[in-house]
Design a protein around this motif. Structure first.
Motif, short mmCIF file in Angstrom:
data_model
loop_
_atom_site.label_atom_id
_atom_site.label_comp_id
_atom_site.label_asym_id
_atom_site.label_seq_id
_atom_site.Cartn_x
_atom_site.Cartn_y
_atom_site.Cartn_z
N MET A 1 11.18 11.41 2.88
CA MET A 1 9.88 10.65 3.13
C MET A 1 10.11 10.70 4.62
O MET A 1 10.81 10.31 5.24
N SER A 2 9.09 11.77 5.00
CA SER A 2 9.30 11.87 6.28
C SER A 2 8.67 10.43 6.86
O SER A 2 7.51 9.20 6.82
N LEU A 3 8.47 9.97 8.46
CA LEU A 3 8.10 9.44 9.47
C LEU A 3 7.09 9.32 9.69
O LEU A 3 6.32 8.18 9.43
N PRO A 4 6.24 10.43 9.42
CA PRO A 4 4.57 9.57 9.68
C PRO A 4 4.18 9.51 8.07
O PRO A 4 3.38 8.56 7.80
N ILE A 5 4.39 10.13 7.24
CA ILE A 5 3.82 9.55 5.84
C ILE A 5 4.35 8.00 5.78
O ILE A 5 3.28 7.36 5.14
N LEU A 6 5.08 7.26 5.76
CA LEU A 6 6.07 6.62 6.11
C LEU A 6 4.93 4.98 6.84
O LEU A 6 4.52 3.95 6.64
N ASP A 7 4.27 5.67 7.97
CA ASP A 7 3.81 5.43 9.19
C ASP A 7 2.22 4.93 8.60
O ASP A 7 1.56 3.92 8.77
N GLN A 8 1.84 6.41 8.20
CA GLN A 8 0.30 5.57 7.26
C GLN A 8 0.69 4.96 6.13
O GLN A 8 -0.07 4.20 6.46
N LEU A 9 1.81 4.93 5.53
CA LEU A 9 2.12 4.13 4.04
C LEU A 9 2.11 3.05 4.63
O LEU A 9 1.21 1.34 4.19
N GLU A 10 2.68 2.43 5.58
CA GLU A 10 2.98 0.71 6.34
C GLU A 10 1.00 0.56 7.08
O GLU A 10 1.35 -0.85 6.78
N GLU A 11 0.67 1.52 7.35
CA GLU A 11 -1.27 0.68 8.02
C GLU A 11 -1.94 0.42 6.93
O GLU A 11 -2.77 0.14 6.41
N LYS A 12 -1.90 1.78 5.47
CA LYS A 12 -1.91 1.21 4.41
C LYS A 12 -1.85 -0.07 4.23
O LYS A 12 -3.24 -0.79 3.48
N ILE A 13 -0.91 -0.33 4.07
CA ILE A 13 0.02 -1.30 3.22
C ILE A 13 -0.64 -2.40 4.41
O ILE A 13 -1.40 -4.11 4.09
N LYS A 14 -0.91 -2.73 5.57
CA LYS A 14 -1.57 -3.93 6.80
C LYS A 14 -2.92 -4.48 6.51
O LYS A 14 -2.93 -5.06 6.42
N GLN A 15 -3.88 -2.78 6.27
CA GLN A 15 -5.36 -2.75 6.05
C GLN A 15 -5.31 -3.75 4.50
O GLN A 15 -5.85 -4.26 4.84
N ALA A 16 -4.36 -3.25 3.49
CA ALA A 16 -4.83 -3.75 2.54
C ALA A 16 -3.92 -5.56 2.32
O ALA A 16 -5.50 -6.62 1.55
N VAL A 17 -3.53 -5.89 3.14
CA VAL A 17 -2.97 -7.43 3.70
C VAL A 17 -4.06 -8.37 4.06
O VAL A 17 -4.35 -8.78 3.85
N GLU A 18 -4.86 -7.42 5.01
CA GLU A 18 -5.96 -7.79 6.41
C GLU A 18 -6.92 -8.31 4.90
O GLU A 18 -7.29 -9.20 5.28
N THR A 19 -7.26 -6.77 4.28
CA THR A 19 -7.94 -7.15 3.40
C THR A 19 -8.11 -8.52 2.30
O THR A 19 -9.15 -9.26 1.56
N ILE A 20 -6.44 -8.00 2.48
CA ILE A 20 -6.50 -9.57 1.04
C ILE A 20 -6.82 -10.40 1.29
O ILE A 20 -7.56 -11.66 1.24
N GLN A 21 -6.17 -10.60 3.05
CA GLN A 21 -6.37 -12.46 3.60
C GLN A 21 -7.90 -12.35 3.60
O GLN A 21 -8.22 -13.64 3.31
N LEU A 22 -8.61 -11.19 3.96
CA LEU A 22 -10.11 -11.83 4.11
C LEU A 22 -10.54 -12.66 2.88
O LEU A 22 -12.13 -13.19 2.79
N LEU A 23 -10.91 -12.03 2.01
CA LEU A 23 -11.29 -11.66 0.89
C LEU A 23 -10.25 -13.46 0.32
O LEU A 23 -11.63 -14.75 -0.13
N GLN A 24 -9.26 -13.61 0.52
CA GLN A 24 -8.96 -15.40 0.26
C GLN A 24 -9.88 -15.86 1.08
O GLN A 24 -9.98 -16.99 1.00
#
Length: 72
Positions: A1-24
């Motif tokens: 996988m290329s670095l930009p794709i990994l960066d995008q994936l990491e950003e989406k995971i961070k957003q998902a974690v933040e959303t989960i924390q807010l929902l909790q």
């Protein structure tokens, strides 16, 4: 996988974690509100039962007085 794709994936995971924390947090707040509402509901139910009992006593006394008046 290329670095930009990994960066995008990491950003989406961070957003998902933040959303989960807010929902909790929101779930915890709603649970607390629910507990408060349940307590208020129980208090009102007890007050209702007390008033109902007092009303019944009042009606019984009133019937008794009316019965005494009828006997006079």
């Amino acid at each position: 996988m290329s670095l930009p794709i990994l960066d995008q994936l990491e950003e989406k995971i961070k957003q998902a974690v933040e959303t989960i924390q807010l929902l909790q947090l929101e779930v915890e707040e709603l649970k607390e509100k629910n507990t408060t509402v349940e307590q208020e509901k129980e208090t009102l139910r007890q007050e209702y039962e007390q008033l109902k009992s007092e009303q019944q006593s009042f009606q019984d006394r009133l019937r008794s007085l009316l019965g005494q008046i009828d006997n006079v």
